[in-house]
Design an enzyme around this catalytic site. Structure first.
Site, PDB file in Angstrom:
ATOM      1  N   TYR A  55      -6.699 -56.540  34.334  1.00 36.06           N
ATOM      2  CA  TYR A  55      -6.395 -57.380  35.747  1.00 36.06           C
ATOM      3  C   TYR A  55      -5.835 -58.574  35.844  1.00 36.06           C
ATOM      4  O   TYR A  55      -6.483 -59.804  34.516  1.00 36.06           O
ATOM      5  CB  TYR A  55      -7.546 -56.622  36.471  1.00 36.06           C
ATOM      6  CG  TYR A  55      -7.653 -56.246  37.415  1.00 36.06           C
ATOM      7  CD1 TYR A  55      -6.816 -56.387  39.061  1.00 36.06           C
ATOM      8  CD2 TYR A  55      -7.801 -55.059  37.503  1.00 36.06           C
ATOM      9  CE1 TYR A  55      -6.196 -55.409  39.577  1.00 36.06           C
ATOM     10  CE2 TYR A  55      -8.267 -54.267  38.351  1.00 36.06           C
ATOM     11  CZ  TYR A  55      -7.029 -54.340  39.926  1.00 36.06           C
ATOM     12  OH  TYR A  55      -7.101 -54.067  40.883  1.00 36.06           O
ATOM     13  N   GLU A  57      -4.097 -60.700  38.857  1.00 39.64           N
ATOM     14  CA  GLU A  57      -3.720 -61.272  39.504  1.00 39.64           C
ATOM     15  C   GLU A  57      -3.595 -62.541  39.672  1.00 39.64           C
ATOM     16  O   GLU A  57      -4.498 -64.010  38.925  1.00 39.64           O
ATOM     17  CB  GLU A  57      -4.924 -61.030  40.695  1.00 39.64           C
ATOM     18  CG  GLU A  57      -5.213 -59.712  41.309  1.00 39.64           C
ATOM     19  CD  GLU A  57      -5.987 -59.250  42.395  1.00 39.64           C
ATOM     20  OE1 GLU A  57      -6.393 -59.943  43.197  1.00 39.64           O
ATOM     21  OE2 GLU A  57      -5.856 -58.156  43.210  1.00 39.64           O
ATOM     22  N   ASP A 201      21.108 -57.327  47.080  1.00 37.14           N
ATOM     23  CA  ASP A 201      19.938 -55.856  45.771  1.00 37.14           C
ATOM     24  C   ASP A 201      21.035 -55.462  44.923  1.00 37.14           C
ATOM     25  O   ASP A 201      22.510 -54.485  45.349  1.00 37.14           O
ATOM     26  CB  ASP A 201      19.718 -54.932  47.253  1.00 37.14           C
ATOM     27  CG  ASP A 201      18.901 -53.945  46.350  1.00 37.14           C
ATOM     28  OD1 ASP A 201      19.034 -53.635  45.208  1.00 37.14           O
ATOM     29  OD2 ASP A 201      18.320 -52.851  47.686  1.00 37.14           O
ATOM     30  N   THR A 227      16.337 -53.248  39.814  1.00 39.95           N
ATOM     31  CA  THR A 227      15.396 -52.562  39.633  1.00 39.95           C
ATOM     32  C   THR A 227      15.456 -52.681  38.328  1.00 39.95           C
ATOM     33  O   THR A 227      16.548 -52.918  37.227  1.00 39.95           O
ATOM     34  CB  THR A 227      15.258 -51.664  39.793  1.00 39.95           C
ATOM     35  OG1 THR A 227      16.852 -50.853  39.819  1.00 39.95           O
ATOM     36  CG2 THR A 227      15.264 -50.716  41.334  1.00 39.95           C
ATOM     37  N   LYS A 230      17.345 -48.754  35.590  1.00 44.04           N
ATOM     38  CA  LYS A 230      18.378 -48.017  36.101  1.00 44.04           C
ATOM     39  C   LYS A 230      19.036 -47.873  34.849  1.00 44.04           C
ATOM     40  O   LYS A 230      19.525 -48.504  33.819  1.00 44.04           O
ATOM     41  CB  LYS A 230      19.487 -48.332  37.784  1.00 44.04           C
ATOM     42  CG  LYS A 230      17.942 -47.935  38.829  1.00 44.04           C
ATOM     43  CD  LYS A 230      18.565 -47.997  40.010  1.00 44.04           C
ATOM     44  CE  LYS A 230      17.635 -47.681  41.266  1.00 44.04           C
ATOM     45  NZ  LYS A 230      18.401 -47.737  43.225  1.00 44.04           N
ATOM     46  N   ARG A 236      10.250 -47.732  34.603  1.00 44.35           N
ATOM     47  CA  ARG A 236      10.702 -48.480  35.985  1.00 44.35           C
ATOM     48  C   ARG A 236       9.770 -50.252  36.885  1.00 44.35           C
ATOM     49  O   ARG A 236       8.122 -49.897  36.546  1.00 44.35           O
ATOM     50  CB  ARG A 236       9.767 -47.274  36.838  1.00 44.35           C
ATOM     51  CG  ARG A 236      10.197 -45.641  36.271  1.00 44.35           C
ATOM     52  CD  ARG A 236       9.537 -45.057  37.449  1.00 44.35           C
ATOM     53  NE  ARG A 236      10.411 -45.218  38.390  1.00 44.35           N
ATOM     54  CZ  ARG A 236      11.946 -43.934  37.988  1.00 44.35           C
ATOM     55  NH1 ARG A 236      11.933 -43.539  37.167  1.00 44.35           N
ATOM     56  NH2 ARG A 236      12.902 -44.292  38.950  1.00 44.35           N
TER      57      ARG A 236
HETATM   58  C1  PLP Z   1      17.338 -48.005  43.827  1.00 46.54           C
HETATM   59  C2  PLP Z   1      17.302 -48.856  44.594  1.00 46.54           C
HETATM   60  C3  PLP Z   1      16.222 -49.416  45.421  1.00 46.54           C
HETATM   61  C4  PLP Z   1      14.854 -48.687  44.925  1.00 46.54           C
HETATM   62  O1  PLP Z   1      14.813 -48.929  44.382  1.00 46.54           O
HETATM   63  P1  PLP Z   1      12.929 -48.268  43.680  1.00 46.54           P
HETATM   64  O2  PLP Z   1      12.356 -48.964  42.540  1.00 46.54           O
HETATM   65  O3  PLP Z   1      13.497 -46.825  44.012  1.00 46.54           O
HETATM   66  O4  PLP Z   1      11.907 -48.761  44.457  1.00 46.54           O
HETATM   67  C5  PLP Z   1      16.322 -50.877  45.994  1.00 46.54           C
HETATM   68  N1  PLP Z   1      18.015 -50.785  46.510  1.00 46.54           N
HETATM   69  C6  PLP Z   1      18.685 -50.241  45.729  1.00 46.54           C
HETATM   70  C7  PLP Z   1      20.251 -50.356  46.008  1.00 46.54           C
HETATM   71  C8  PLP Z   1      18.693 -49.150  44.706  1.00 46.54           C
HETATM   72  O5  PLP Z   1      19.797 -48.423  44.497  1.00 46.54           O
END
Ligand code: PLP
Length: 416
Positions: A55, A57, A201, A227, A230, A236
């Protein structure tokens, strides 16, 4: 304490078997889901480490728990590495996912009820950019922008028109299924004209931004979210970046205690390992290959008469419009699966089908490139896909394609 030392196989044979089967599936199948990748053994090791017990926090040096000296090392390394990777002044690496990162960005930049402008989901956006069933669409007043019906790319004049008319407090740039470059400078110009914040994003194109294959949003955005699982090829998770110190302080508060409790320290350590890998020159070569493979795959598909939305790709993904073959995305997804190829149905801009049926198939090259495949293999994959499209109802044809897929993937084994 005998239970404690037992191997998973002996302790829980059902879960062990599911994991073994999944490993086999990942090895045998051609993974073309554009948002997936295969992490290194080093990332996997950190991901499965004893840091899961801790933990922590709070943030490095300011924790609500004792015994944080080693997890502090991990989080500090993750932060320093991602700052270097994106040339950003501040970073938060605690977001459990991309969606959590986006929620924190909303909390930092706007108030509940404010007007926010994001890309329409069926035109490439993401659930968290304003879908009515998501927090973004239910807590905020959403206006959407779409791609041009002529080019299937963002029309910046129309974007400006909507922004000037609607005066949102924040505009979101970035997408889940958009294969073209995004002009972040233009987004900034429009935001400045109406006094809006800019959230970018880069969940999908993080790898391209980190290696200079896509222009960086950092000079223009108030907050950049993304993220780690990817194109960045990590565990993740999510992250937030900014060059503004006041915004950085607010982000940290909005992640914890705003929307999360204890950070996932094993994941943060694995993020640090992945960012370390991304800083190496091999990673830049990898990302160049990802983009080149996507271009080659798109060109081969076009040659075979498959319709690619917007005509091609500038990044790692593309959208096939299978309505031109009188098929649905759903039917092609099922047929591809039978042929050992994983991809996902996806709505295309101006789709006449419902999201669960859809007219598109989204494919991407991050995973197959990690396995070492190149242009020759892209040619073979394009051929597999075209034959699946021509044989969606022909079980025996799909089985024979699957045999060819399996003999291709057998040459690129993983996780031995
Ligand atoms: C994949 C994705 C997310 C969210 O990712 P998670 O980890 O699945 O919550 C947010 N924005 C875009 C543009 C994405 O492609």
């Amino acid at each position: 304490m005998e239970f404690f030392e037992r191997k998973l196989k002996d302790s829980d044979s059902e879960i062990w078997a599911a994991i073994e089967k999944e490993k086999e599936r990942q090895n045998k199948n051609l993974e073309l889901i554009a948002s997936e990748n295969n992490v290194s053994m080093a990332v996997l090791e950190a991901d499965g480490s004893v840091l899961t017990n801790k933990y922590a926090e709070g943030y490095s040096g300011k924790r609500y728990y004792g015994g944080c000296e080693y997890v502090d090392v991990a989080e500090t390394l993750a932060i320093e590495r991602i700052k270097k990777l994106f040339n950003a002044k501040f970073a938060n690496v605690q977001a459990h996912s991309g969606s959590q990162a986006n929620m924190a960005a909303f909390m930092t930049l706007v108030n509940v009820g404010d007007k926010v402008m994001g890309m329409d989901l069926s035109h490439g956006g993401h659930l968290t950019h304003g879908h009515p069933l998501n927090f973004s669409g239910s807590l905020y007043n959403i206006v959407s922008y779409q791609v041009s019906p002529k080019t299937y790319q963002i029309d910046y004049d129309e974007l400006r028109e909507i922004a000037v008319r609607e005066k949102p407090r924040m505009i979101i740039a970035g997408a889940s299924a958009y294969p073209r470059f995004i002009d972040f400078a233009k987004f900034r110009q429009i935001c400045d004209e109406i006094g809006a914040s800019l959230m970018v994003d880069i969940a999908h194109i993080g790898g391209q931004v980190a290696t200079g294959l896509h222009p960086s949003p950092l000079p223009f955005a108030d907050i950049v979210t993304g993220t780690t699982h990817k194109t960045l090829r990590g565990p993740r998770g999510g992250y937030l970046l900014t060059n503004n110190e006041e915004i950085a302080k607010k982000i940290n508060k909005d992640i914890f205690p705003g929307i999360q409790g204890g950070p996932l320290m094993h994941i943060i350590a694995a993020k640090a390992v992945a960012f370390g890998e991304c800083l190496k020159s091999e990673y830049k070569t990898y990302m160049q290959n990802v983009n080149e493979n996507a271009k080659a795959l798109a060109e081969e598909l076009v040659k075979k008469g498959v319709c690619i939305v917007s005509g091609g790709t500038d990044n790692h993904l593309m959208l096939l419009d299978v309505s031109k073959n009188n098929l649905t995305g759903k039917a092609v997804e099922v047929a591809l699966d039978k042929a050992g190829i994983s991809a996902n149905k996806n709505t295309i801009p101006f789709d006449t089908q419902k999201p669960m049926v859809a007219s598109g198939i989204r494919i991407g090259t991050p995973s197959v490139t990690t396995r070492g495949m190149g242009k020759g293999e892209m040619k073979m994959i394009a051929d597999f896909i075209k034959r699946v499209i021509d044989n969606v109802d022909n079980e025996s044809a799909l089985v024979s394609i699957r045999d060819e897929v399996y003999s291709l993937t057998a040459k690129f084994p993983m996780y031995k």
